[in-house]
Structures are given as C-alpha cells and as structure tokens.
Design a protein around this motif. Structure first.
Motif, PDB file in Angstrom:
ATOM      1  N   ILE A   1      10.717   1.358  -4.182  1.00 24.42           N
ATOM      2  CA  ILE A   1       9.735   2.348  -4.615  1.00 24.42           C
ATOM      3  C   ILE A   1       9.949   3.593  -3.763  1.00 24.42           C
ATOM      4  O   ILE A   1       9.955   3.514  -2.528  1.00 24.42           O
ATOM      5  CB  ILE A   1       8.288   1.828  -4.415  1.00 24.42           C
ATOM      6  CG1 ILE A   1       8.123   0.406  -4.977  1.00 24.42           C
ATOM      7  CG2 ILE A   1       7.272   2.802  -5.017  1.00 24.42           C
ATOM      8  CD1 ILE A   1       8.447   0.230  -6.433  1.00 24.42           C
TER       9      ILE A   1
ATOM     10  N   GLY B   1       0.780  -1.226   0.000  1.00 24.68           N
ATOM     11  CA  GLY B   1       0.000   0.000   0.000  1.00 24.68           C
ATOM     12  C   GLY B   1       0.812   1.277   0.000  1.00 24.68           C
ATOM     13  O   GLY B   1       0.351   2.315  -0.453  1.00 24.68           O
ATOM     14  N   GLU B   2       2.011   1.224   0.525  1.00 21.51           N
ATOM     15  CA  GLU B   2       2.866   2.410   0.588  1.00 21.51           C
ATOM     16  C   GLU B   2       4.265   1.914   0.937  1.00 21.51           C
ATOM     17  O   GLU B   2       4.438   0.764   1.359  1.00 21.51           O
ATOM     18  CB  GLU B   2       2.361   3.369   1.668  1.00 21.51           C
ATOM     19  CG  GLU B   2       2.297   2.698   3.006  1.00 21.51           C
ATOM     20  CD  GLU B   2       1.743   3.583   4.114  1.00 21.51           C
ATOM     21  OE1 GLU B   2       2.217   4.707   4.252  1.00 21.51           O
ATOM     22  OE2 GLU B   2       0.866   3.102   4.843  1.00 21.51           O
ATOM     23  N   PRO B   3       5.251   2.784   0.787  1.00 16.39           N
ATOM     24  CA  PRO B   3       6.599   2.341   1.147  1.00 16.39           C
ATOM     25  C   PRO B   3       6.662   2.003   2.638  1.00 16.39           C
ATOM     26  O   PRO B   3       6.062   2.691   3.455  1.00 16.39           O
ATOM     27  CB  PRO B   3       7.469   3.567   0.836  1.00 16.39           C
ATOM     28  CG  PRO B   3       6.672   4.389  -0.126  1.00 16.39           C
ATOM     29  CD  PRO B   3       5.236   4.139   0.227  1.00 16.39           C
TER      30      PRO B   3
ATOM     31  N   ASP C   1       7.553  -7.274   0.808  1.00 16.78           N
ATOM     32  CA  ASP C   1       7.157  -5.882   0.590  1.00 16.78           C
ATOM     33  C   ASP C   1       6.666  -5.842  -0.854  1.00 16.78           C
ATOM     34  O   ASP C   1       7.457  -5.795  -1.790  1.00 16.78           O
ATOM     35  CB  ASP C   1       8.386  -4.992   0.816  1.00 16.78           C
ATOM     36  CG  ASP C   1       8.093  -3.528   0.527  1.00 16.78           C
ATOM     37  OD1 ASP C   1       6.965  -3.200   0.107  1.00 16.78           O
ATOM     38  OD2 ASP C   1       9.017  -2.709   0.706  1.00 16.78           O
ATOM     39  N   SER C   2       5.349  -5.915  -1.038  1.00 16.16           N
ATOM     40  CA  SER C   2       4.791  -6.129  -2.374  1.00 16.16           C
ATOM     41  C   SER C   2       4.293  -4.817  -2.959  1.00 16.16           C
ATOM     42  O   SER C   2       3.424  -4.173  -2.390  1.00 16.16           O
ATOM     43  CB  SER C   2       3.645  -7.137  -2.284  1.00 16.16           C
ATOM     44  OG  SER C   2       2.650  -6.654  -1.398  1.00 16.16           O
ATOM     45  N   TRP C   3       4.841  -4.467  -4.100  1.00 14.12           N
ATOM     46  CA  TRP C   3       4.390  -3.238  -4.779  1.00 14.12           C
ATOM     47  C   TRP C   3       3.414  -3.580  -5.895  1.00 14.12           C
ATOM     48  O   TRP C   3       3.681  -4.462  -6.716  1.00 14.12           O
ATOM     49  CB  TRP C   3       5.582  -2.472  -5.373  1.00 14.12           C
ATOM     50  CG  TRP C   3       5.091  -1.331  -6.215  1.00 14.12           C
ATOM     51  CD1 TRP C   3       4.754  -0.095  -5.780  1.00 14.12           C
ATOM     52  CD2 TRP C   3       4.803  -1.353  -7.623  1.00 14.12           C
ATOM     53  NE1 TRP C   3       4.279   0.662  -6.834  1.00 14.12           N
ATOM     54  CE2 TRP C   3       4.294  -0.082  -7.968  1.00 14.12           C
ATOM     55  CE3 TRP C   3       4.919  -2.333  -8.622  1.00 14.12           C
ATOM     56  CZ2 TRP C   3       3.911   0.252  -9.274  1.00 14.12           C
ATOM     57  CZ3 TRP C   3       4.528  -2.009  -9.917  1.00 14.12           C
ATOM     58  CH2 TRP C   3       4.040  -0.722 -10.230  1.00 14.12           C
ATOM     59  N   TRP C   4       2.292  -2.892  -5.905  1.00 17.55           N
ATOM     60  CA  TRP C   4       1.344  -3.002  -7.014  1.00 17.55           C
ATOM     61  C   TRP C   4       0.306  -1.907  -6.888  1.00 17.55           C
ATOM     62  O   TRP C   4       0.438  -1.030  -6.037  1.00 17.55           O
ATOM     63  CB  TRP C   4       0.727  -4.401  -7.103  1.00 17.55           C
ATOM     64  CG  TRP C   4      -0.005  -4.902  -5.883  1.00 17.55           C
ATOM     65  CD1 TRP C   4       0.526  -5.169  -4.665  1.00 17.55           C
ATOM     66  CD2 TRP C   4      -1.401  -5.223  -5.789  1.00 17.55           C
ATOM     67  NE1 TRP C   4      -0.453  -5.646  -3.817  1.00 17.55           N
ATOM     68  CE2 TRP C   4      -1.634  -5.686  -4.480  1.00 17.55           C
ATOM     69  CE3 TRP C   4      -2.473  -5.187  -6.690  1.00 17.55           C
ATOM     70  CZ2 TRP C   4      -2.900  -6.091  -4.045  1.00 17.55           C
ATOM     71  CZ3 TRP C   4      -3.718  -5.603  -6.268  1.00 17.55           C
ATOM     72  CH2 TRP C   4      -3.923  -6.044  -4.951  1.00 17.55           C
ATOM     73  N   GLN C   5      -0.720  -1.927  -7.716  1.00 20.94           N
ATOM     74  CA  GLN C   5      -1.693  -0.830  -7.783  1.00 20.94           C
ATOM     75  C   GLN C   5      -3.085  -1.348  -8.143  1.00 20.94           C
ATOM     76  O   GLN C   5      -3.214  -2.439  -8.708  1.00 20.94           O
ATOM     77  CB  GLN C   5      -1.301   0.156  -8.888  1.00 20.94           C
ATOM     78  CG  GLN C   5       0.136   0.619  -8.856  1.00 20.94           C
ATOM     79  CD  GLN C   5       0.467   1.541 -10.003  1.00 20.94           C
ATOM     80  OE1 GLN C   5       0.453   1.120 -11.154  1.00 20.94           O
ATOM     81  NE2 GLN C   5       0.755   2.795  -9.706  1.00 20.94           N
ATOM     82  N   THR C   6      -4.090  -0.518  -7.886  1.00 18.66           N
ATOM     83  CA  THR C   6      -5.445  -0.850  -8.327  1.00 18.66           C
ATOM     84  C   THR C   6      -5.430  -1.193  -9.821  1.00 18.66           C
ATOM     85  O   THR C   6      -6.074  -2.143 -10.265  1.00 18.66           O
ATOM     86  CB  THR C   6      -6.380   0.356  -8.089  1.00 18.66           C
ATOM     87  OG1 THR C   6      -6.316   0.715  -6.712  1.00 18.66           O
ATOM     88  CG2 THR C   6      -7.818   0.025  -8.464  1.00 18.66           C
TER      89      THR C   6
ATOM     90  N   ASN D   1      -4.917   6.074  -1.286  1.00 24.05           N
ATOM     91  CA  ASN D   1      -4.517   7.054  -2.303  1.00 24.05           C
ATOM     92  C   ASN D   1      -5.474   8.226  -2.287  1.00 24.05           C
ATOM     93  O   ASN D   1      -6.671   8.049  -2.492  1.00 24.05           O
ATOM     94  CB  ASN D   1      -4.647   6.449  -3.700  1.00 24.05           C
ATOM     95  CG  ASN D   1      -3.647   5.368  -3.937  1.00 24.05           C
ATOM     96  OD1 ASN D   1      -2.966   4.964  -3.013  1.00 24.05           O
ATOM     97  ND2 ASN D   1      -3.557   4.930  -5.161  1.00 24.05           N
TER      98      ASN D   1
ATOM     99  N   ASP E   1       4.721   6.179 -10.119  1.00 23.38           N
ATOM    100  CA  ASP E   1       5.647   6.051  -8.990  1.00 23.38           C
ATOM    101  C   ASP E   1       7.083   6.275  -9.444  1.00 23.38           C
ATOM    102  O   ASP E   1       7.439   5.982 -10.589  1.00 23.38           O
ATOM    103  CB  ASP E   1       5.564   4.642  -8.374  1.00 23.38           C
ATOM    104  CG  ASP E   1       4.338   4.474  -7.494  1.00 23.38           C
ATOM    105  OD1 ASP E   1       4.030   5.393  -6.723  1.00 23.38           O
ATOM    106  OD2 ASP E   1       3.684   3.415  -7.581  1.00 23.38           O
TER     107      ASP E   1
ATOM    108  N   ARG F   1       5.146   8.530  -4.963  1.00 17.89           N
ATOM    109  CA  ARG F   1       4.439   9.060  -6.128  1.00 17.89           C
ATOM    110  C   ARG F   1       5.204  10.236  -6.736  1.00 17.89           C
ATOM    111  O   ARG F   1       5.802  11.034  -6.013  1.00 17.89           O
ATOM    112  CB  ARG F   1       3.049   9.555  -5.711  1.00 17.89           C
ATOM    113  CG  ARG F   1       2.155   8.510  -5.078  1.00 17.89           C
ATOM    114  CD  ARG F   1       1.677   7.477  -6.025  1.00 17.89           C
ATOM    115  NE  ARG F   1       1.073   8.047  -7.234  1.00 17.89           N
ATOM    116  CZ  ARG F   1       0.619   7.310  -8.244  1.00 17.89           C
ATOM    117  NH1 ARG F   1       0.718   5.991  -8.206  1.00 17.89           N
ATOM    118  NH2 ARG F   1       0.076   7.880  -9.283  1.00 17.89           N
TER     119      ARG F   1
ATOM    120  N   ILE G   1      -0.342   9.445  -0.436  1.00 12.10           N
ATOM    121  CA  ILE G   1      -0.788   8.198   0.186  1.00 12.10           C
ATOM    122  C   ILE G   1      -0.801   8.368   1.697  1.00 12.10           C
ATOM    123  O   ILE G   1       0.242   8.512   2.327  1.00 12.10           O
ATOM    124  CB  ILE G   1       0.078   7.029  -0.275  1.00 12.10           C
ATOM    125  CG1 ILE G   1       0.008   6.989  -1.809  1.00 12.10           C
ATOM    126  CG2 ILE G   1      -0.413   5.722   0.330  1.00 12.10           C
ATOM    127  CD1 ILE G   1       0.468   5.746  -2.445  1.00 12.10           C
TER     128      ILE G   1
END
Ligand code: WTA
Length: 635
Positions: free
Chosen positions: A499, A373-375, A397-402, A513, A487, A502, A508
């Motif tokens: 990451i 959800g955020e760093p 630590d998973s980075w992704w987006q809607t 967001n 990002d 933004r 965030i």
C-alpha cells in the motif's frame, strides 16, 4: 472444517481459489458451521455495485451477542473474556469472565430498555477504554439499538456533529478519563456538545475518576445505581441479517464525517473468520490489540472478532508511555500475551526509546505481531521484528479500512512468507485489483495503480448513514462496478501488494484518518485568516504530520506570529480534537491556484516534503509568483 483455519501456504491458495470461484457456497459453509442462527438465510448474497446494494445472508435471524457471549457459557463460562488492564499498573488487572460479561451486558441492556431505547434507536457511546465501553457496545447489540461510538479524544464539536448526524437520543459517557498522568474532563466535553444537540434526552454517566462533575437534572443519571437494580437476564432481540449493527464515523476528503453503516450477519461472519486466521488464534491464546474501541480496529478486533471466537481480549486503558515507555512490554510479560496488534506510529515512538526497555521484559509468549492503520516503514518493521518478535514471530502488516469492516490484505502468520512494508496477499474471499487513472485494469505483476475491490465481501459497509448518494459517489463512481478504496498500491513480481498511501485529500497522522476540509474550515474561522491549505509531510514518529499554509487577511498583520499559531491550533483542538493540530504553520502571501481557483495541493505537498525538483509547470497557475515566495519561506 479445514476452511476455517488455514495452516499452510498451499492450503491458503486452495481455499482462496475456492472462495473466489464460488463465494456464495464458500461463505455459506463458514456461516453454517461456526455460528448460532435463530433462522438460516434464504439467500447467501445479492449485490449490485451500481446502485450500490449488497446483502449477505438475507432472511437469516440472529443476535450477535448470542454468538459473542451466550453460546460460550456452557464451555467457557469461567474463562476470561475481557482482561482489563488499567491506566495505573498498581490498580491491578480485572478479569471479566464470559459468565460475568453475560450478566453485565444483560444488566446494561435492561438499563437501556428502561430508558426507553428500542430496536433501531441510535445510542452514542463516548466512553474511555474501560470495561463499560465494550459492555455498552454489546448491550446495544443485545437489544438491537445501533451504537455509534465516538472516540473519547474527540472535541465537543466533533461529538455534537456525530450525535446530530445520526439523531442519537441517548449518550453514554464517564465522569472523566485517565490518560497517563493526566485526567480528562469527559463529562464537561459532553455538556458542551449537548448544548447543540436537542435530540438527546438521556445521559448515562459511568464513574471512573471520581471527579466533581455537574449533573443536569432530568437528563443525566449515574450508571452504576441503575445497573445494580437491573436484572442480569435480558432476552436478545432477534435481528435480521441486514439490520444495522453500528455506525462509525470516518473522515472524508471533503465535508462532514461519513457515518459508515455496518450490518449484522456479514460483519459477524467476516470479523470472526479473519480474527481466527489472520492472527492464527488458538483456544486459550491471549490476544491484545492496543487500538481504541473508538476506531474500527477496536470494534472488529477487540470486541466482536475475538469474542465471537471465545477468546480472551485485553482492553488497555492507558498509553504506551506511562508510567514509562516499557508499558506495552510489561503488559505482554505480565499477561503472557500471544498475539499483539498495534500501529506503526506506536512502534516508531517506542523504537526511539532504545531497546533496554524492551529487553527488560520476557516477551517469549509472543507468537504473532500485527500492524495496522498506515504503511509501516522498513525501519520500524525491522525494529519490531528484531526487538519485539526476536525474528521468530511473523509480522502481519494488515491493510483494511473502516469501510471494509475487517482485514482485507494481510500475510497469514506462519503461512505467508512476510516481506517488509508489504501487506502481501489478499485475504480469503477478497478480490483486489489495480486500476490506472483512465479506468483500465492493470493486469499482471509489477504494476502500480489505484486499489479497488471487484467483488463484495461479507463485512463491506452498506451505506453512509442518511446519505446513500455520498456512499455511491465516494466508493462506486470512480470505477465502474468496483469498490474504490482511496488508496494507491503496487503489486510486485510475485503478486504481493504494497500500500503506497492515500490518493485523495485524507492524511493519516499517527494512524488517524484526517480529512483536510474540516481542519481548513476550523482554521478559516479565525478572524485573522483569509484562507488555508493543509498537506501532509513525512514525520518520523507520526508517519505523516500536518503542514498548514495560511494566508492572513491583513498581509501586514503585525501580531506576533507565534501567538497566532497557538490560537489557530487551539481552534483546531476545540473544533476537532488535539490529534488534528498542525505541526508546522507557514504564513503565506497567497496559495497557488489553478485558473478555476482550485488550490494546487500537489505543489504545496512537494514544498512541505522539501522535494521541489519536480514541481511541474507552474506558469499556467493563476498566481505563479506565490510559489517562489512559499519556497523561500518553507519551514
Ligand atoms: C490506511 C483502519 C498501509 C489506508 C483499519 C486505509 C494502511 C486507511 C494499512 C484506513 C496498512 C490501514 N498499510 N496503509 N497495513 N492499514 N491503512 O478507516 O490508507 O482508520 O485506507 O481503518 O488507513 O483507515 P481506517
């Protein structure tokens, strides 16, 4: 088969290389072996980022609920599909087996049909974290209706904007919701929203808090009596691979929220595959994601991904602080949770409470910890690793987006060595790259730029509901032939990604967001306000919090400023929701602007961060004198 479950780093590299050298045959193999298709595809992938257009598994026919429920009945019928943990621990958990889920989804689907909902219709779901939320999502998918879940913490204005944007004709809600020791009058919020939604014919109301609510004749109906009457058998609507499955709204840097459209087959394949690997899920593991189904994390990793794998997924109604700050650990202990997925803001809030509340519980069941959800800052990472994971459960630590539908950059636990604050390596099939501001790709390691993705993956959002041009402009116009994430990121000496945050005007806050424009619009509605600008500043629990610079119409405004602050926050709360309230409000004589009249947020951001050493040349501004004034009065 081995491609479906990665077990060591060498295998990761092998499978990764295969997945990017020949994506079509890679994903075809995954799709062939692990899902139930009514008809196979004619073509694995066609794409054009210029249009932009992406199609996966074109020609295939399926229903995602047959994959998430029906096909498990023979082998897992009595296994718990959804483990509901209520707000009040004394109420006791509810185990919904796959067989029960099948019956309840079918009943709900039949109710929707009786209410006239058909394939392609949009249904708005504004329901708290109770089983009916997951069940209504699946019921829509069963009959091919497009669900649009709106987080049940949003205000009536935010709700009506979303209902109208996608022309929902039916709304599902509840009489109210529990949130710790409080209750929230959800139905009242829906009533208010519907005053400006002419298209809504029906409201189905689940009973949760037994409050006294008003029901509008001819429009509102209690859900349970309808469910009791409905048959528990409902044939699944056979969908095309590219038929829309759902719309989910996300904030943009400007304008109204964007209704991201996800389609059926690619979304299913990718969320199932990432769930299995990113959490190293094994049969009979107990998995818990603390997100709300109102966000993409809940869609992909509470509902669809886990159920497609026949997993048991925990659905938690409450908050981390009720009845006390040990609640998460109590639940982990009680249900022997194996994979635990949460947000940095929750970790920071819990870390403030001291370790006694963690140590009280037996957390030895935990195998994998996740963050999203955020760093995640270094301190929170170590606290999580030391106290929750006891240095033995890897943190992903998973980075992704809607927009991406599923996890994009993440360590694979027990496979990828972790590094605090790094999301590490791209997931299988994902081709990230870093671009400089002039559109040149930064090759090699130890570079820092804007994060883009070069090649489509199965769960990329296909469009913005009703506005394909905006989809193109936002994601595919900054860099040619690339998906632009919004990002910034850096790649370290071994190729790990971190990451950095933004690069646009999205802030965030506690993992949510928030676009600055809608908040500024709400503030500017206040009769005393001339103009406003919002920036983010570091906050030790929320990650970032909102700092508002507000210029009043009457500079000599004699009213009590604290009252004005309250009124402005109330307005934001009413228009958008309490999550968008401003942490600090500074009243200013003016806002720094360029000669073309654009507010210089960069300067305001630096002042809010108390970093004024490098403001740059302010002499070219339209009104340089206001900068000193703002600096002198910073909060
Ligand atoms: C941010 C949530 C750093 C990022 C799944 C992204 C992250 C936005 C991480 C999407 C992470 C998400 N590290 N930043 N592990 N995960 N973000 O749409 O800025 O709610 O663009 O999707 O959250 O938020 P969204």
């Amino acid at each position: 088969m081995s491609n479906y479950h990665i077990k060591h780093l060498e295998e990761y590299y092998q499978v990764y290389r295969k997945s990017v050298r020949n994506p079509e045959s890679f994903w075809e193999e995954i799709a062939e072996e692990h899902f139930l298709w009514r008809k196979k595809w004619d073509n694995v992938l066609s794409w054009d980022f210029k249009k932009p257009e992406v199609k996966w598994f074109e020609g295939a026919k399926l229903n995602i609920t047959e994959n998430c429920i029906d096909r498990h009945l023979a082998t897992r019928g009595d296994k718990t599909a959804i483990l509901f943990e209520p707000n009040d621990p004394n109420e006791g958990a509810e185990h919904i087996t796959y067989k029960q889920l099948y019956h309840r989804v079918n009943q709900f689907a039949n109710v929707l049909k009786e209410q006239g909902v058909k394939k392609g219709d949009r249904v708005c779901i504004y329901v708290p974290m109770i089983p009916e939320l997951a069940i209504s999502v699946l019921a829509c998918a069963r009959i091919g209706a497009i669900h649009s879940v709106v987080f049940a913490g949003f205000s009536s204005t935010a709700l009506s904007t979303r209902i109208n944007d996608s022309d929902c004709k039916l709304v599902i809600t509840a009489d109210g919701s529990y949130r710790g020791s409080k209750t929230i009058d959800l139905k009242g919020i829906v009533d208010e929203a519907l005053e400006s939604c002419n298209g809504v014919e029906t409201v189905l109301v689940a009973k949760r808090i037994n409050s006294n609510i008003s029901m509008k004749e001819g429009r509102d109906t209690w859900l349970q009596p309808l469910l009791d009457e409905a048959s528990n058998q409902c044939k699944a609507e056979i969908m095309d691979a590219e038929d829309p499955l759902f719309i989910l709204y996300t904030s943009g840097s400007t304008g109204k929220p964007k209704g991201m459209v996800h389609t059926t087959a690619g979304y299913m394949v990718y969320t199932a595959y990432t769930f299995k690997n990113a959490f190293q899920y094994k049969e009979n593991d107990l998995y818990w994601c603390t997100a709300d189904i109102g966000w993409i994390t809940g869609h992909s990793y509470i509902v669809y991904g886990p159920l497609a794998n026949g997993a048991t997924t925990v659905l938690f109604e409450g908050v981390p602080s009720y009845p006390d700050f040990g609640r998460f650990w109590d639940i982990v202990d009680k249900h022997k949770v194996n994979q635990f997925y949460t947000a940095p803001t929750a970790i920071r809030a819990l870390a403030k409470q001291g370790v006694e509340l963690v140590e009280k519980y037996d957390l030895s069941s935990l195998k994998v910890l996740g963050s999203v959800g955020e760093p995640i800052n270094e301190e929170a990472w170590h606290w999580y690793n030391d106290n929750v994971g006891k240095n033995k459960s890897p943190i992903i630590d998973s980075w992704w987006q809607t927009e991406t539908g599923g996890i994009m950059i993440t360590p694979i636990p027990y496979v990828t060595p972790t590094k605090p604050t790094y999301a590490t390596l791209p997931f299988i099939g994902i081709q990230p790259c870093l671009m400089d501001e002039n559109g040149v790709e930064l090759k090699g390691n130890q570079v820092d730029g804007r994060l883009c993705i070069k090649f489509p993956w199965p769960s990329i959002a296909r469009t913005i509901w009703g506005n394909h041009q905006r989809y193109k402009d936002t994601y595919f116009s900054t860099y040619e032939n690339m998906y632009f994430t919004g990002d910034g990121a850096l790649r370290d000496e071994v190729g790990y990604y971190r990451i950095t945050g933004r690069v646009d005007d999205v802030i965030i806050v506690s993992g949510h967001n928030l676009g600055t424009a809608p908040i500024e619009d709400a503030i500017n509605e206040h009769p005393a306000v001339a103009e406003s600008a919002i920036v983010g500043f570091p906050h030790d629990v929320k990650g970032s919090a909102l700092y508002g610079y507000i210029t009043l119409k009457d500079v000599g405004e004699s009213r009590n400023h604290d009252n004005l602050r309250k009124e402005i926050n109330q307005l934001i709360s009413d228009r958008i929701g309490p999550i968008s309230k401003l942490e600090k409000i500074q009243f200013t004589q003016g806002l720094p602007k360029t000669r073309s009249g654009k507010i210089m947020r960069r300067i305001l951001r630096k002042i809010a961060e108390k970093d004024t050493s490098n403001l740059g040349d302010t002499s070219t501004l339209l009104n340089p004198e206001c900068v000193q004034d703002i600096m002198d009065n910073v909060l």
